[in-house]
Design an enzyme around this catalytic site. Sequence first.
Site, PDB file in Angstrom:
ATOM      1  N   ASN A 152      -1.792   9.216  -3.878  1.00  0.00           N
ATOM      2  CA  ASN A 152      -0.455   9.057  -4.088  1.00  0.00           C
ATOM      3  C   ASN A 152      -0.218   7.490  -4.606  1.00  0.00           C
ATOM      4  O   ASN A 152       0.607   6.996  -5.179  1.00  0.00           O
ATOM      5  CB  ASN A 152       0.622   9.386  -3.169  1.00  0.00           C
ATOM      6  CG  ASN A 152       0.026   9.010  -1.532  1.00  0.00           C
ATOM      7  OD1 ASN A 152      -0.979   8.501  -1.517  1.00  0.00           O
ATOM      8  ND2 ASN A 152       0.774   9.179  -0.595  1.00  0.00           N
ATOM      9  N   GLU A 249      -4.800   7.762   8.822  1.00  0.00           N
ATOM     10  CA  GLU A 249      -3.388   7.748   7.993  1.00  0.00           C
ATOM     11  C   GLU A 249      -3.312   9.335   7.408  1.00  0.00           C
ATOM     12  O   GLU A 249      -3.569   9.473   6.395  1.00  0.00           O
ATOM     13  CB  GLU A 249      -3.169   6.720   7.021  1.00  0.00           C
ATOM     14  CG  GLU A 249      -3.330   5.383   7.727  1.00  0.00           C
ATOM     15  CD  GLU A 249      -2.085   4.938   8.486  1.00  0.00           C
ATOM     16  OE1 GLU A 249      -1.319   5.710   8.874  1.00  0.00           O
ATOM     17  OE2 GLU A 249      -2.147   3.796   9.142  1.00  0.00           O
ATOM     18  N   CYS A 283       3.706   9.974   2.306  1.00  0.00           N
ATOM     19  CA  CYS A 283       3.171  10.898   3.512  1.00  0.00           C
ATOM     20  C   CYS A 283       4.232  10.725   4.619  1.00  0.00           C
ATOM     21  O   CYS A 283       4.501  11.551   5.176  1.00  0.00           O
ATOM     22  CB  CYS A 283       1.955  10.272   4.114  1.00  0.00           C
ATOM     23  SG  CYS A 283       2.240   8.397   4.138  1.00  0.00           S
ATOM     24  N   GLU A 461      -1.725   0.276  10.171  1.00  0.00           N
ATOM     25  CA  GLU A 461      -2.249  -0.415   8.988  1.00  0.00           C
ATOM     26  C   GLU A 461      -1.203  -1.655   9.019  1.00  0.00           C
ATOM     27  O   GLU A 461      -0.163  -1.319   9.676  1.00  0.00           O
ATOM     28  CB  GLU A 461      -2.275   0.305   7.903  1.00  0.00           C
ATOM     29  CG  GLU A 461      -3.490   1.532   7.881  1.00  0.00           C
ATOM     30  CD  GLU A 461      -3.781   1.684   6.414  1.00  0.00           C
ATOM     31  OE1 GLU A 461      -3.130   2.855   5.669  1.00  0.00           O
ATOM     32  OE2 GLU A 461      -4.970   1.771   6.270  1.00  0.00           O
TER      33      GLU A 461
END
Length: 487
Positions: A152, A249, A283, A461
Amino acid sequence: MRAQPPASHFIDGAYVEDASGEAFACLYPATGEVIAQLHAATPGLIERAVASAARAQQEWAALAPVERGRVLRRAARLMRLRNRALSELETLDTGKPLQETLVADAASGADALEFFGGIAPTINGEAIPLGRDFAYTRRVPLGVCAGIGAWNYPTQIACWKAAPALACGNAMVFKPSENTPLGALKLAEILIEAGAPAGLFNVVQGMGAVGAALAGHERVAKVSLTGSVPTGRKVYAAAAEGMRHVTMELGGKSPLIVFEDADLEDAIGGAMLGNFYSTGQVCSNGTRVFVQRAVRDAFLERLVARTEAIRIGDPMDENVQMGPLISAQQRRKVLEYVKHGKAEGARCLTGGGVPKVQGFEGGFWVEPTVFAGVRDEMTIARDEIFGPVMAVLDFDDEDEVIARANGSEFGLAGGVFTRDLARAHRVADRLRAGIVWINGYNLTPVEIPFGGTKMSGVGRENSRAAIEHYTEVKTVHVGLGPVESPY
Ligand code: NDP
């Protein structure tokens, strides 16, 4: 071919091809045309990539941190200078409209390179007084890190992983999603141009097997994955075999709660951003939109009107607001969920079908879709769909909505719209999520940590928090006096 790179892989500072690897095609999702032909990395190429990363890491870690930072900041500048070309490539790779890629992909990647380039010289340990003796700690790099990306945000994901890894003195071997192999190669070129040693950032292409080879490689010290929960489970398990560090993630089914006192236009804007941006392939999307009953009808009426005004079409036209999904397979999956929604009794207020986009008949289009009357147990309220399908649920009071919002295996993100300051913070506190937005949605500037709880992942992150996931602490105890030994 519109976007054919010089070769499939980038290893030890140069493009490399090995045609004996399994061939795969990269498609432009807006037309379905083949824009590049690539080969998956063979075991031999994976070995070369890891070995050159291990060599480069030694050289890189020996540099003064300020010099490492300078290389990253130079790379950030190059990305910004080339933003348009990189954005056009990202649009070809993903099908996302240029309107988005111009501001959200290479630009976000450049922010990460600049931020971590800036803080590289500040990655320090501490001195610990112990009376007569003392100790000090250092944050040392882990070594060779493997990055594995989803489709994505291919450029952003590569940068969000490479920037902190490199700033800390690590090297990286990155495997993009087979759907979006192109953006990471450009990052590899730019890092070389910015002065990184050959091998510091390598790109190997391929399917899951290439990712699995990296996750289980004995010379890899850390694996950072952006992907789905099932893949996360496999990668985490493979990493555990070798006691490797991980950042995961993963997916989500995040709640977005709209209270009756909210600014409704803002809340609708937030819900649309949190469901339709990148054609819903984000997400952290707020795909369970809980709306307090008193404002539900007004919310839905304006939401449908604004959704039906979304401009779908040629992703290269900067006025276009929504592109296709990544692949035919993803569209099948999304349409299947729409069917489930209808069959289980949710009301499809708009969308749910495949739009006709003139001149782009081969693309993987799907209409932005709004379901109302969704109940917690419905499939579309439980599964991550990863497409532009918004589920709107009703609620009456705060305790009830918190319990329902938290009733998910995921815990990536959440959102709350209200004008009541105390309630906003109370709800933010009670939502079990890695990140909560108050009166906004899906903003992820590099300065703030990003990542999930529960099945949505481990580690963070961006921000200084990422430093902890790309270094380990080494302690040195210094004795200043005679050794007191009883023997
Ligand atoms: P996948 O989990 O299918 O794939 C992610 C990456 O892992 C791909 O590069 C894939 O290769 C690779 N892979 C697949 N199997 C293995 C394996 N056994 N070992 C190692 N690597 C493997 O995710 P998608 O690409 O379909 O991306 C969508 C998912 O990503 C969604 O669930 C979404 O929520 C999540 N996501 C999470 C984000 C976050 O930050 N939390 C951000 C963006 C997406 P290939 O596909 O090339 O075969």
